[in-house]
Design a protein around this motif. Structure first.
Motif, PDB file in Angstrom:
ATOM      1  N   LEU A   1       0.837  -1.202   0.000  1.00  0.00           N
ATOM      2  CA  LEU A   1       0.000   0.000   0.000  1.00  0.00           C
ATOM      3  C   LEU A   1       0.871   1.249   0.000  1.00  0.00           C
ATOM      4  O   LEU A   1       2.085   1.161   0.222  1.00  0.00           O
ATOM      5  CB  LEU A   1      -0.871   0.008   1.267  1.00  0.00           C
ATOM      6  N   HIS A   2       0.252   2.369  -0.194  1.00  0.00           N
ATOM      7  CA  HIS A   2       0.974   3.636  -0.124  1.00  0.00           C
ATOM      8  C   HIS A   2       0.124   4.601   0.690  1.00  0.00           C
ATOM      9  O   HIS A   2      -0.935   5.045   0.247  1.00  0.00           O
ATOM     10  CB  HIS A   2       1.199   4.154  -1.554  1.00  0.00           C
ATOM     11  N   CYS A   3       0.616   4.859   1.903  1.00  0.00           N
ATOM     12  CA  CYS A   3      -0.133   5.706   2.828  1.00  0.00           C
ATOM     13  C   CYS A   3       0.888   6.559   3.581  1.00  0.00           C
ATOM     14  O   CYS A   3       1.893   6.036   4.064  1.00  0.00           O
ATOM     15  CB  CYS A   3      -0.890   4.759   3.765  1.00  0.00           C
ATOM     16  N   ASN A   4       0.649   7.857   3.669  1.00  0.00           N
ATOM     17  CA  ASN A   4       1.655   8.766   4.233  1.00  0.00           C
ATOM     18  C   ASN A   4       1.282   9.367   5.575  1.00  0.00           C
ATOM     19  O   ASN A   4       2.113   9.999   6.224  1.00  0.00           O
ATOM     20  CB  ASN A   4       1.907   9.932   3.257  1.00  0.00           C
ATOM     21  N   HIS A   5       0.019   9.216   5.962  1.00  0.00           N
ATOM     22  CA  HIS A   5      -0.442   9.888   7.186  1.00  0.00           C
ATOM     23  C   HIS A   5      -1.574   9.049   7.783  1.00  0.00           C
ATOM     24  O   HIS A   5      -2.409   8.514   7.039  1.00  0.00           O
ATOM     25  CB  HIS A   5      -0.940  11.300   6.815  1.00  0.00           C
ATOM     26  N   ALA A   6      -1.602   8.974   9.111  1.00  0.00           N
ATOM     27  CA  ALA A   6      -2.618   8.143   9.780  1.00  0.00           C
ATOM     28  C   ALA A   6      -4.044   8.602   9.447  1.00  0.00           C
ATOM     29  O   ALA A   6      -4.977   7.786   9.454  1.00  0.00           O
ATOM     30  CB  ALA A   6      -2.395   8.169  11.296  1.00  0.00           C
ATOM     31  N   ASN A   7      -4.226   9.888   9.141  1.00  0.00           N
ATOM     32  CA  ASN A   7      -5.589  10.374   8.819  1.00  0.00           C
ATOM     33  C   ASN A   7      -6.146   9.750   7.541  1.00  0.00           C
ATOM     34  O   ASN A   7      -7.322   9.885   7.242  1.00  0.00           O
ATOM     35  CB  ASN A   7      -5.594  11.901   8.625  1.00  0.00           C
TER      36      ASN A   7
END
Ligand code: SF4
Length: 342
Positions: free
Chosen positions: A226-232
């Protein structure tokens, strides 16, 4: 959103992932108005968006705080005038990918694996994307080209893993993905199928029964990155989508990019690792920004990067610390960035 498309209203929301893809925001003024942000969109922005337009699907937009122009999700996708600045060292092809394409739509950079440009399209346009200038048109594939790429893989017995990338491979229909995996299953030395995707976080509705059927039917060992940069970026709906993938025993990894004003803070990165792990996702890579033209405003000083990483290592158990890496064009693998004093 195209001016010809209806504006999304609270009572008339798209439901299937295909409908959501069709109704993405593509006009900055409509998008900002949806977010209740009064911000004059400069005319000059057209230059920044000409070849890489704004594109945001509704589920991602719903996670942006209304009225907050500095929201960390918004800053990843909102075109900025800074993209027009010419920054030294920032180029169209920072990883020299154009030279590692033995066939149209096929990248062979590293030993043992090849990357297939499955599609040119993404559900979301991330302004820092290192492929934002990639000549997708010249890598668009006919069935004949696909067949030539399968031949390339068949002939090279050192390849045991195929990466579906793009664009976002989960933008493709289940039928198309099934056909690709069916062809790869016929090649004996291919063991693993890796899928690089942002879809489960940006349009969690993509993880539907059709996709789950495809993933459970293939004989290949599937890994999703996956590609996710911020917990929000992870809300309850995303967590449920990830749980569906965990339920069918697919290893889930995440890669993030270090981005100025978005996640250049150890508390934010720690929260991200914790949140990912709670959802069954292993933090995998933390990438130093690739120096792609138009993204210099996301870049960080090396000292800042090293300090951030030191704080991560000191505050998280080792298994929650992603590997800090930099991609160097022509290197045989991603290069670890180590603080000099360690
Ligand atoms: S989803 Fe991935 S490939 Fe698509 S624009 Fe974002 S970073 Fe680039």
């Amino acid at each position: 959103m195209d001016s010809s498309k209806p504006v999304i209203t609270a009572t008339q929301q798209p439901e299937t992932w295909q409908e959501i893809l069709q109704s993405c925001f593509t006009q900055a003024d409509q998008f900002l108005s949806y977010l209740k942000i009064t911000h004059q969109v400069p005319d000059k922005l057209a230059g920044a968006t000409k070849n890489f337009p704004l594109r945001v699907p509704l589920p991602f937009a719903q996670r942006i705080e209304k009225g907050n122009i500095n929201d960390p999700l918004l800053l990843q996708i909102l075109p900025q005038l800074a993209e027009l600045d010419h920054a030294t060292g920032f180029t169209d092809d920072p990883l020299n990918e154009y030279t590692f394409t033995p066939r149209q739509g096929l990248l062979h950079k590293y030993h043992g694996r090849v990357l297939m440009i499955t599609t040119s399209s993404c559900a979301i346009h991330c302004r820092y994307c290192f492929r934002r200038h990639f000549p997708y048109d010249s890598h668009r594939q006919s069935k004949q080209q696909w067949s030539s790429n399968f031949d390339y893989i068949r002939e090279d017995h050192t390849i045991n893993e195929v990466i579906l990338s793009g664009g976002d491979p989960l933008n493709c229909s289940d039928e198309h993905l099934q056909w690709i995996t069916g062809e790869l299953e016929k090649i004996q030395h291919i063991k693993r199928l890796r899928i690089h995707t942002r879809m489960p976080t940006v349009i969690p509705q993509r993880i539907d029964s059709g996709l789950i059927n495809w993933l459970t039917q293939t004989n290949l060992k599937v890994v999703i990155v996956l590609h996710c940069n911020h917990a929000n970026e992870i809300d309850d709906q995303v967590a449920r989508a990830l749980a569906k993938l965990s339920d069918i025993k697919i290893p889930l990894l995440n890669q993030s990019v270090l981005l100025a004003n978005i996640n250049d803070n150890s508390k934010v990165l720690i929260a991200l690792s914790e949140q990912l792990f709670d959802c069954g996702v292993q933090p995998y890579y933390l990438h130093v920004l690739d120096k792609v033209a138009g993204a210099a405003h996301f870049d960080l000083e090396n000292n800042t990067i090293v300090q951030l990483y030191k704080e991560l290592v000191e505050n998280l158990p080792g298994y929650l610390v992603p590997k800090l890496v930099r991609e160097i064009a022509g290197a045989p693998a991603k290069v670890p960035v180590m603080p000099p004093s360690w």
